[in-house]
Design a protein around this motif. Structure first.
Motif, short mmCIF file in Angstrom:
data_model
loop_
_atom_site.label_atom_id
_atom_site.label_comp_id
_atom_site.label_asym_id
_atom_site.label_seq_id
_atom_site.Cartn_x
_atom_site.Cartn_y
_atom_site.Cartn_z
N LEU A 263 48.69 13.47 13.15
CA LEU A 263 48.42 12.47 14.22
C LEU A 263 49.02 13.45 14.77
CD1 LEU A 263 50.14 9.54 12.59
CD2 LEU A 263 47.97 10.22 11.89
N PRO A 264 47.51 13.26 16.73
CA PRO A 264 48.22 13.26 17.89
C PRO A 264 49.39 12.85 18.92
CG PRO A 264 45.91 11.91 17.47
CD PRO A 264 47.06 11.70 16.42
N ALA A 265 50.28 11.27 17.62
CA ALA A 265 51.31 11.43 18.03
C ALA A 265 52.39 12.44 18.40
CB ALA A 265 51.68 10.33 17.57
N ALA A 266 52.45 13.30 17.67
CA ALA A 266 53.16 14.55 17.02
C ALA A 266 53.25 15.35 18.74
CB ALA A 266 53.38 15.42 15.94
N ALA A 267 52.01 15.72 18.32
CA ALA A 267 51.92 17.06 19.14
C ALA A 267 52.11 16.40 20.93
CB ALA A 267 50.29 17.18 19.16
N HIS A 268 51.40 14.61 21.14
CA HIS A 268 52.89 14.63 22.81
C HIS A 268 53.57 14.49 22.53
CE1 HIS A 268 48.59 13.44 24.36
NE2 HIS A 268 48.09 12.76 23.24
N GLY A 296 51.79 25.35 15.98
CA GLY A 296 50.32 25.02 16.08
C GLY A 296 50.24 23.38 16.71
N HIS A 297 51.52 22.95 17.47
CA HIS A 297 50.16 22.31 18.39
C HIS A 297 50.49 22.04 20.00
CE1 HIS A 297 51.12 19.14 15.95
NE2 HIS A 297 52.55 18.79 15.34
N ILE A 298 51.53 23.07 20.42
CA ILE A 298 51.48 23.84 22.00
C ILE A 298 50.17 24.50 21.79
CG2 ILE A 298 52.74 25.84 23.34
CD1 ILE A 298 54.88 25.13 21.97
N ALA A 299 49.38 25.11 20.80
CA ALA A 299 48.49 25.99 20.65
C ALA A 299 47.14 25.10 21.54
CB ALA A 299 48.02 26.47 19.60
N ARG A 300 47.05 23.58 20.33
CA ARG A 300 45.78 22.42 20.83
C ARG A 300 46.07 22.08 22.14
NH1 ARG A 300 46.87 22.68 15.38
NH2 ARG A 300 49.11 21.19 15.21
N LEU A 301 47.26 22.17 22.53
CA LEU A 301 47.78 21.42 23.87
C LEU A 301 47.51 22.06 25.53
CD1 LEU A 301 51.18 19.70 22.98
CD2 LEU A 301 49.62 18.07 23.63
N ARG A 302 47.48 23.89 24.95
CA ARG A 302 46.96 24.33 25.95
C ARG A 302 45.59 24.62 26.13
NH1 ARG A 302 50.51 30.06 24.79
NH2 ARG A 302 48.98 30.89 26.58
N GLU A 303 45.04 24.26 25.03
CA GLU A 303 43.89 24.66 24.48
C GLU A 303 42.88 22.98 25.58
OE1 GLU A 303 40.22 24.17 21.79
OE2 GLU A 303 41.84 24.63 21.08
N ARG A 304 43.73 21.78 25.57
CA ARG A 304 43.14 20.71 25.56
C ARG A 304 43.17 20.50 27.57
NH1 ARG A 304 45.25 14.40 23.94
NH2 ARG A 304 43.98 13.77 25.57
N TYR A 305 44.51 21.79 27.74
CA TYR A 305 45.45 21.55 29.35
C TYR A 305 44.69 21.97 30.61
CZ TYR A 305 47.65 17.53 28.58
OH TYR A 305 48.11 15.77 28.24
N GLY A 306 44.41 23.48 29.56
CA GLY A 306 43.59 25.11 29.79
C GLY A 306 44.78 25.41 30.91
N ALA A 307 45.98 25.73 30.25
CA ALA A 307 46.78 25.74 30.03
C ALA A 307 47.19 27.34 29.37
CB ALA A 307 48.44 25.44 29.97
N GLN A 308 47.82 28.75 30.95
CA GLN A 308 48.52 30.01 30.12
C GLN A 308 49.34 29.82 29.89
OE1 GLN A 308 45.18 31.47 29.91
NE2 GLN A 308 44.13 30.18 30.72
N THR A 309 50.58 29.74 30.22
CA THR A 309 51.40 29.91 30.03
C THR A 309 52.80 28.56 29.34
OG1 THR A 309 52.13 29.61 31.98
CG2 THR A 309 51.55 31.63 31.33
N LEU A 310 53.07 28.63 28.69
CA LEU A 310 54.32 27.41 28.14
C LEU A 310 54.99 26.02 29.81
CD1 LEU A 310 56.23 27.98 25.49
CD2 LEU A 310 54.03 26.36 25.43
#
Length: 323
Positions: A263-268, A296-310
């Motif tokens: 669920l998206p809640a976990a990634a958020h 895996g959650h971080i990878a999806r979030l970085r793709e969504r927000y266009g972030a290159q680093t943590l």
């Protein structure tokens, strides 16, 4: 024999009133003019006794609801009397088995010190015995992953407790939202009135039964050895600790999560914790997730927000909490 469960629904009641308006009679020939809904309604009226079949004159006759009500009341009183008498007899019939159960050797819980059990099978057996004697409440904190096999055993047992009216409260870590078997279990239990919440911080596994016995891990793996505590002061302290965690935990509408696998809640939640400066390992520990799942959650979030680093991701999550 009709019962209160067989009383007519609104459609059947409307048909009954229509029959009354036609003189209290419905010819068999009129059945050809009835649709499937009205035919089902007529079956209800016949089953409840509000309409009688007169095969000789080939008509249905409406009868007084008063007489039907009086008959049903008499039947219910008779049934209730039989059930009360049966309830009085049951303890005597089970007395032999009760004496055998109470005299069987088992671990005695001494109030002044904990009792320890080794081995998962023995621990589960003792917990099952305590739950079978539970009178009003079960409090549980379940960090980490619950295996599908464990939930398959727990589900019928816990549903049976709810049917007995036992209050059940369970705290999970947010990682439970990524486990379909745990979500399915929570959906089924919450539908029966169990309370299940999420707490995104570390806590210890614990089971408290009737606020009289607490079961806590007594081995490094948290599973192979358990302490059964019945000292009133110690149990009261553990209840207070549990209540503190329960009050901070987040309520969840489990009915909306059935069938979700991740669920998206976990990634958020992962994103919000990164935004506070926690490392990937710290986030995994707080949420009860593996580092691989968090990655895996971080990878999806970085793709969504266009972030290159943590750092960039955390910065953008801080600025976009409304997303």
């Amino acid at each position: 024999m009709a019962s209160t469960e067989e009383l007519p629904d609104q459609t059947a009641r409307a048909l009954y009133l229509s029959i009354l308006a036609d003189g209290g009679r419905l010819p068999f020939a009129a059945l050809d003019d009835l649709d499937n809904t009205d035919r089902a309604a007529l079956d209800q009226l016949v089953s409840s006794g509000l309409v009688l079949t007169n095969a000789l004159d080939r008509i249905y006759l409406a009868v007084s609801p008063r007489s039907v009500g009086e008959r049903l009341c008499t039947e219910l009183r008779s049934t209730a009397t039989r059930l009360l008498l049966r309830a009085e007899e049951l303890p005597d019939e089970l007395s032999g088995l009760t004496r055998a159960y109470e005299s069987a050797p088992r671990v005695a819980l001494e109030p002044d010190r904990p009792s320890y059990l080794d081995g998962r099978q023995q621990i589960r057996q003792r917990i099952a015995e305590l739950l079978s004697e539970c009178r009003f409440e079960v409090l549980t904190a379940q960090p980490g992953t619950r295996h599908p096999e464990t939930l398959a055993v727990a589900r019928p047992q816990d549903l049976a407790l709810r049917r007995r009216g036992i209050r059940m409260c369970t705290v999970y870590q947010p990682g439970a939202l990524t486990e379909p078997h745990t979500v399915d279990y929570a959906v089924a239990l919450s539908a029966q009135g169990s309370e299940l919440r999420l707490l995104d911080e570390p806590y210890q596994r614990i089971l408290i039964i009737d606020r009289a016995v607490a079961v806590v891990p007594a081995a490094p793996d948290g599973l192979g050895r358990a302490a059964f505590i019945s000292d009133p002061t110690a149990v009261a302290f553990l209840v207070a600790v549990y209540q503190r965690d329960w009050d901070r935990a987040e309520t969840v509408d489990w009915s909306r999560l059935g069938g979700a696998s991740e669920l998206p809640a976990a990634a958020h939640r992962v994103g919000r914790m990164l935004a506070t400066g926690l490392t990937q390992r710290a986030v995994a520990g707080r949420l009860g997730l593996s580092e691989r799942t968090v990655a895996g959650h971080i990878a999806r979030l970085r793709e969504r927000y266009g972030a290159q680093t943590l750092f960039q991701l955390g910065w953008q999550m801080r600025g976009g909490r409304g997303d």
